[in-house]
Design a protein around this motif. Structure first.
Motif, PDB file in Angstrom:
ATOM      1  N   LEU A 115     -67.919 -82.267 -17.305  1.00  0.00           N
ATOM      2  CA  LEU A 115     -68.085 -82.595 -18.715  1.00  0.00           C
ATOM      3  C   LEU A 115     -69.462 -82.221 -19.257  1.00  0.00           C
ATOM      4  O   LEU A 115     -69.704 -82.332 -20.458  1.00  0.00           O
ATOM      5  CB  LEU A 115     -67.843 -84.097 -18.930  1.00  0.00           C
ATOM      6  N   GLY A 116     -70.370 -81.812 -18.374  1.00  0.00           N
ATOM      7  CA  GLY A 116     -71.701 -81.422 -18.825  1.00  0.00           C
ATOM      8  C   GLY A 116     -72.622 -82.606 -19.105  1.00  0.00           C
ATOM      9  O   GLY A 116     -73.533 -82.500 -19.928  1.00  0.00           O
ATOM     10  N   ILE A 117     -72.405 -83.741 -18.433  1.00  0.00           N
ATOM     11  CA  ILE A 117     -73.244 -84.929 -18.637  1.00  0.00           C
ATOM     12  C   ILE A 117     -74.546 -84.767 -17.862  1.00  0.00           C
ATOM     13  O   ILE A 117     -74.552 -84.320 -16.709  1.00  0.00           O
ATOM     14  CB  ILE A 117     -72.492 -86.191 -18.209  1.00  0.00           C
ATOM     15  N   GLU A 118     -75.637 -85.169 -18.474  1.00  0.00           N
ATOM     16  CA  GLU A 118     -76.968 -84.894 -17.936  1.00  0.00           C
ATOM     17  C   GLU A 118     -77.332 -85.778 -16.744  1.00  0.00           C
ATOM     18  O   GLU A 118     -78.029 -85.342 -15.830  1.00  0.00           O
ATOM     19  CB  GLU A 118     -78.005 -85.081 -19.057  1.00  0.00           C
ATOM     20  N   GLU A 119     -76.885 -87.014 -16.734  1.00  0.00           N
ATOM     21  CA  GLU A 119     -77.303 -87.960 -15.696  1.00  0.00           C
ATOM     22  C   GLU A 119     -76.092 -88.771 -15.247  1.00  0.00           C
ATOM     23  O   GLU A 119     -75.323 -89.256 -16.084  1.00  0.00           O
ATOM     24  CB  GLU A 119     -78.382 -88.900 -16.256  1.00  0.00           C
ATOM     25  N   ALA A 120     -75.892 -88.914 -13.947  1.00  0.00           N
ATOM     26  CA  ALA A 120     -74.727 -89.622 -13.412  1.00  0.00           C
ATOM     27  C   ALA A 120     -75.155 -90.565 -12.295  1.00  0.00           C
ATOM     28  O   ALA A 120     -75.925 -90.180 -11.398  1.00  0.00           O
ATOM     29  CB  ALA A 120     -73.683 -88.640 -12.903  1.00  0.00           C
TER      30      ALA A 120
END
Length: 815
Positions: free
Chosen positions: A661-666
């Motif tokens: 999804l292109g999320i920066e921080e997980a």
């Protein structure tokens, strides 16, 4: 191309074809269930359903033995005590009906139920999808009637409003009655007062004026003592607690005006202010009603704890099982939890093996297999087999109750903005209360006969009616707009707080993903093609209640017989001369006389299908992202929003979803307490946070965020505690909501500036004796009307105001 089912509209791909002769025409059906429902409808003479419906009917599903047993439990007097009440001639129950798609469904249900023996009355509310059922207990049982509803393809369960919703409903009803009474009083008193004020009637007999005054007193008395009663109660509370709010000057103005007018009516005098009292009360109540209405709409669901805090449990003593209230269960007891039921306690498995869905507590979307000796928690949902649980913790000591306590503790902490607003309101009211007697003393020393009138005008003019309407009217207008889009704010401060959001934290399961297993890939490894393998798999899995089995329930199924459930492994069954197996790879390998094929690595789960001679297919199941998740993340990032994925699921799958999804921080494997710590760290960095989640495990972190958003599919309790609910589950509406919040802040500021200018101009005029009390009430009303009309501009459709489209969401708008 296969024909569509005559009843539900699904493809009719059964083998052999399922059909029925109706009115000289052959009608195809997708399954025997749809055929049986159609036969029932025709036998009862309700064929008009197919002529009037505007949407396809739901596909009926045959009730399993455990589901029938759970419905039979509702016949127990102890269970019925919480939702059944005796009425004349029978018993009454409120039900929640599922599966209604159009008005024809209600027509079918009502007519079908009225033909059941023992039913005295049955009606369905289309808006709430709640039904009222009255039946004769000596003629039939409640479970029989619920089964009759399920036979048509709909679902029914008891509806029990909790105490909070009941209180909210009572407050809403009371406020509406008070507002109506004040409105009627305002119009009637103004009809009497206006002709006298503007000399529309010449040569008025003094006795006629006296009659007008007595009649106005009669009208104003219920307005003051009933409609305005909350202002007096709140003012008394504020004075006793030494914490002044706007209710204090409001109560003083209404009380003094009414008392002075009553005295003039009895003893004689120049002026009465009954019309000012009624108008003043009406417009103030209008502002309060808008706030109550917003809170009332927040009561989205019935029982906030339904499905997570069962009210009864089945205690096992030897061979005997007794149903007891949950508060009578103590540590050491053995309770039995059947498939599909929610665990009411924390404990250890004494007997049995099953899978538990713990997503509400941990965020893990895959069901976990639990064995004797394993620890289990309240709020988990049992899978396919009955379990005997030895109680360790019950009631307020369970982990679920602990999550709620953390939530309450976080919610007790007021944000700085709220505390600052409280201080400003207290200072404003204090200065108004000082100013009013100073004005009276000044005019009294000057020998003015109308010192009281001037003081009353000052109190009315400085009443913060427009100030009190500035925020709720704007928020309500924006709320109506966003509700049409599927985003429902449930707190008055939500939209205003959203203006500063610069970080959005997402839960994974049920938020960015659909929250349920889905078939994402299929490989055939044997002699059968994909369609034949899928029919075999569906034919086997339709005999199971396991969450994995539900993935296949929607596919056309082969007529597999002699199906056996192998605990913790899978299913076996026969079709013709062959025996087939489906389940985990190790289970199928034990029954297939061939080496297992190799497969590539996969984040989800593999389910295998085979026969005694060969491996047939591999099905890959996973919790897939929502269709608009990637687009929503991209839009938020383009608007300058930092995105974070925070989940209780295993870290590998969390990182995989974040990359897709292109999320920066997980961050994965986060407990509710850990999630709250992460949000506190972000807040310490100066970030303004929105938390989007759907599980009970998200509640503490959602409460710790500046704004919390629950998905429309979230647990009832999660929705009720959130600041907003994404009703349709479309994540892209978050972007529109953030844009609307910016427009809402702009409108609120305009309203506040107008209210301030009005007060600054009107106050010196009133203090100078140039504004009569009735004119002050009209001026206050007009200022309120301006505020309301300005707020209604927020209801425009998206795109009608091109300003701020290019402004990054979360950027501060200059003051």
């Amino acid at each position: 191309m296969p024909d569509n089912c005559f009843h539900c509209g699904e493809p009719a791909t059964g083998e052999p074809p399922i059909s029925l002769e109706l009115d000289g025409k052959t009608r195809p059906f997708c399954c025997q269930g749809c055929k049986a429902v159609c036969e029932t409808i025709h036998q009862e003479g309700l064929t008009g359903f197919y002529n009037f419906r505007t949407e396809p009917a739901v596909t009926p599903r045959e009730l399993t033995e455990s589901e029938v047993a759970r419905l039979r439990e509702l016949d127990h007097p102890l269970v019925q005590r919480s939702f059944v009440v005796p009425v004349k001639g029978g018993q009454e129950a409120q039900l929640l009906i599922g599966g209604i798609t159009c008005a024809a469904c209600i027509w079918l249900l009502e007519n079908h139920m009225k033909q059941q023996p023992g039913v005295l009355s049955f009606s369905v509310n289309h808006t709430t999808q709640r039904a009222r059922l009255v039946w004769a207990q000596d003629q039939t049982s409640l479970s029989n009637l619920l089964i009759a509803i399920h036979e048509l393809g709909y679902t029914a369960r008891p509806y029990q409003p909790d105490e909070a919703e009941q209180a909210l409903k009572a407050e809403h009803r009371s406020m509406l009655i008070r507002l109506t009474l004040a409105g009627i009083g305002s119009f009637q008193s103004m009809m009497l007062a206006f002709p006298l004020y503007f000399n529309m009637i010449t040569s008025v007999d003094p006795e006629f004026v006296t009659f007008f005054r007595w009649f106005s007193l009669l009208i104003a008395t219920p307005v003051v003592f009933y409609s305005a009663a909350p202002f007096f109660r709140n003012a008394r509370r504020d004075i006793q607690s030494r914490h002044l709010t706007m209710d204090v000057p409001v109560a003083i103005a209404i009380g003094l005006a009414y008392a002075a007018s009553a005295w003039v009516t009895v003893a004689g005098g120049e002026e009465v202010y009954f019309e000012s009292v009624c108008m003043f009360t009406f417009f103030l109540l209008l502002g309060r009603y808008i706030e109550v209405q917003a809170r009332y709409r927040a009561g989205l669901t019935g029982n906030a704890l339904a499905g997570f805090h069962p009210t009864v449990a089945a205690r096992v003593q030897g061979e005997q099982t007794d149903i007891l209230p949950i508060h009578e269960i103590v540590p050491g007891d053995i309770i039995r939890v059947r498939p599909g039921e929610t665990l009411p306690v924390d404990g250890e498995i004494a007997r049995g093996q099953s899978t538990l869905n713990e997503a509400a507590l941990t965020g893990e979307y895959l069901p976990e297999t639990r064995f004797p000796g394993d620890t289990v928690h309240a709020g988990s949902i049992n899978g396919e087999n009955p379990l005997d649980i030895r109680v360790v913790k019950a009631g307020a000591n369970t982990r679920l109750s602990g999550i709620l306590r953390v939530l309450d503790r976080v919610q007790e902490d007021k944000p700085k903005v709220a505390m600052m607003a409280d201080r400003m309101a207290g200072k404003f009211v204090g200065r108004v209360l000082i100013l009013a007697p100073v004005v009276w003393i000044g005019w009294w020393l000057a020998g003015a006969d109308n010192a009281f009138d001037i003081t009353l005008s000052v109190l009315v003019v400085t009443c913060p009616c427009a100030l009190s309407l500035a925020t709720p009217t704007a928020i309500t207008s924006a709320t109506v707009k966003l509700r049409r889009l599927g985003f429902l704010p449930t707190r008055g401060h939500t939209l205003e707080a959203m203006n500063d959001i610069d970080t959005v934290v997402f839960d994974k399961t049920g938020t960015l993903t659909r929250g349920e297993l889905a078939l994402v890939d299929q490989d055939t490894t044997g002699s059968l093609d994909k369609e034949a393998c899928r029919k075999l798999a569906a034919g086997l899995e339709k005999h199971s209640e396991h969450p994995i089995a539900r993935v296949f329930h929607g596919f056309p199924a082969a007529a597999v017989e002699d199906v056996t459930n192998h605990l913790g492994g899978g299913l076996s069954g026969s079709l013709g001369d062959h025996v087939y197996f489906i389940g985990h790879k190790s289970f199928v390998a034990d029954h297939v006389n061939a080496l297992p094929p190799s497969t590539s690595a996969h984040d989800g789960m593999e389910i295998w299908l085979g026969s005694e001679q060969e491996w047939l297919a591999c099905y890959r199941l996973d919790d897939e992202p929502r269709a608009d998740a990637a687009a929503a993340i991209e839009s938020l990032q383009q608007a300058g929003i930092h995105t974070v994925l925070l989940s209780g699921d295993r870290s590998g799958h969390v990182s995989s979803i974040a990359r897709r999804l292109g999320i920066e921080e997980a961050i994965g494997e986060a407990s509710p307490e850990t999630k709250l710590e992460v949000l506190e760290q972000l807040r310490d960095q100066g970030r303004h946070i929105m938390m989007v989640g759907d599980g009970l495990n998200d509640l503490p972190s959602m409460a710790g965020a500046g704004v919390s958003v629950a998905m429309g599919s979230a647990a009832d309790l999660t929705q009720m505690k959130a600041d907003a609910v994404l009703l349709n589950g479309q994540l892209l509406q978050l972007v529109e909501a953030l844009r609307t919040s910016r427009k809402t802040r702009k409108i609120i500021r305009q309203n506040l500036i107008w209210a301030l200018i009005y007060n600054l101009c009107a106050l010196p005029l009133a203090a100078a004796g140039m504004v009569a009390p009735w004119l002050a009430a009209i001026g206050m009303s007009i200022s309120s009307l301006v505020v309301v009309l300005n707020a209604l501009r927020l209801g425009r459709t998206p795109g009608s105001e091109p300003d701020s489209i290019n402004t990054p969401v979360g950027a501060r708008v200059p003051s």
